[in-house]
Enzyme design. Structure first.
Site, PDB file in Angstrom:
ATOM      1  NE  ARG A 102      51.432  -0.713 -35.602  1.00 43.37           N
ATOM      2  CZ  ARG A 102      50.700  -1.044 -36.389  1.00 43.37           C
ATOM      3  NH1 ARG A 102      49.614  -1.773 -35.994  1.00 43.37           N
ATOM      4  NH2 ARG A 102      50.619  -0.184 -37.715  1.00 43.37           N
ATOM      5  CG  HIS A 129      47.755  -6.336 -38.802  1.00 46.80           C
ATOM      6  ND1 HIS A 129      47.678  -6.454 -37.437  1.00 46.80           N
ATOM      7  CD2 HIS A 129      47.276  -5.101 -39.172  1.00 46.80           C
ATOM      8  CE1 HIS A 129      47.045  -5.212 -37.028  1.00 46.80           C
ATOM      9  NE2 HIS A 129      47.085  -4.722 -38.186  1.00 46.80           N
ATOM     10  CB  CYS A 263      43.687  -2.961 -42.474  1.00 48.48           C
ATOM     11  SG  CYS A 263      45.299  -2.764 -43.280  1.00 48.48           S
ATOM     12  NE  ARG A 291      43.186  -4.012 -34.897  1.00 46.24           N
ATOM     13  CZ  ARG A 291      44.180  -3.185 -35.201  1.00 46.24           C
ATOM     14  NH1 ARG A 291      44.458  -2.621 -36.373  1.00 46.24           N
ATOM     15  NH2 ARG A 291      45.211  -3.289 -34.237  1.00 46.24           N
TER      16      ARG A 291
END
Length: 308
Positions: A102, A129, A263, A291
């Site tokens: 990330r 993403h 999100c 997720r």
């Protein structure tokens, strides 16, 4: 070696195959069945950007698959002291079985993947993403909306928007993106999506009018107006995004069966109103949970590719 850097790297069939695997693993998890799909595998998790959902979902996910996650902030490893990404990659990838990163620039992620001996997953960059979009589409499938899908994205032309462009272009659904003037999507990414859309039959609409985007849409989604690193622009962005809040009046323009996605983290009263995010059309917490399941599907799929 297959990596998961952007959805543009995957075919429609591969994306749907990963999602089917995700659904299978999710069903098993809900039944308290935890199979060792990745026994004793180690997942190196490199964070140059802070996170809630990304860290918890990947760390929990690899554990439930039979492996272990190693949290590595930039302060914990030599990247924080200026070690080249290529050197970090060649060292870490000799010690772990998979890496999730990330970070900021997509180019840093791609450099790491170039030198890595193991699969690399994009946990978020400034440009894309993709793991979030896998969770989003899993949520759409669970809501029974994948047929005749029309997605309206309202807000900033950021990494989420770019990933929606890639997903629509690959899967062939209609995507309408509404951004304020000056906050449009990256033109190169848009051009590539339009090129892919010609093959899939996707319809991509770019506008500055959120009402045009939302009209009879089956999914309405947005993101924060002020992402990490943009705090100094907050006041100006709030002014520029006036009229782009997803509130009950905007949702009334959408299809009666439309769902709302975000999100997270969400800033209520800015990009979305309290009544929408807490309303019956909002599936944001199911989306957030997904997720975990979608990323388990990605990890297991990548691990299987190594064995072929």
């Amino acid at each position: 070696m297959r990596h998961f850097l952007t959805l543009a790297d995957y075919t429609k069939e591969e994306i749907l195959e990963i999602l089917e695997l995700s659904k299978k693993i999710k069903k098993e998890t809900k039944n308290r069945v935890f199979k060792d799909y990745m026994p004793k595998r180690t997942l190196g998790m490199i964070f140059e950007k802070s996170s809630t959902r990304t860290r918890v979902s990947f760390e929990t996910g690899i554990y439930q698959l039979g492996g272990i996650g190693l949290f590595l902030s930039s302060n914990d490893i030599q990247l924080g002291r200026g070690e080249p990404m290529s050197d970090t990659s060649r060292v870490i990838s000799r010690m772990v079985d998979m890496v999730m990163i990330r970070t900021f620039e997509q180019s840093k992620l791609e450099e790491f993947a170039k030198y890595s001996k193991v699969p690399v997953i994009n946990g978020l960059t400034d440009e894309y993403h993709p793991v979030q979009l896998m969770a989003d589409y899993l949520t759409i499938q669970e809501a029974g909306l994948e047929n005749n899908l029309v997605v309206a994205y309202i807000g900033d032309g950021n990494n989420m928007t770019h990933s929606w462009l890639n997903l629509a272009a690959k899967l062939g659904f209609e995507l309408r993106v509404a951004t304020p003037k000056g906050y449009e999507v990256n033109q190169d990414i848009l051009n590539n999506a339009l090129k892919m859309a010609k093959e899939s039959g996707a319809k991509i609409v770019i506008t500055n009018d959120p009402k045009v985007a939302v009209e009879n849409a089956t999914v309405v989604t947005t993101d924060t107006w002020v992402s990490m690193g943009q705090e100094e622009e907050k006041e100006q962005r709030i002014k520029d995004f006036n009229g782009y809040i997803v509130d009950k009046n905007m949702m009334k323009l959408a299809n009666d069966k439309a769902i709302f996605l975000h999100c997270l983290p969400a800033y209520r009263g800015y990009e979305v109103s309290e009544e929408v995010i807490e309303g019956s059309q909002s599936l944001i917490f199911q989306e957030a949970e997904n997720r975990l399941h979608a990323q388990k599907g990605v990890m297991v799929w990548l691990d299987k590719q190594r064995d072929k």
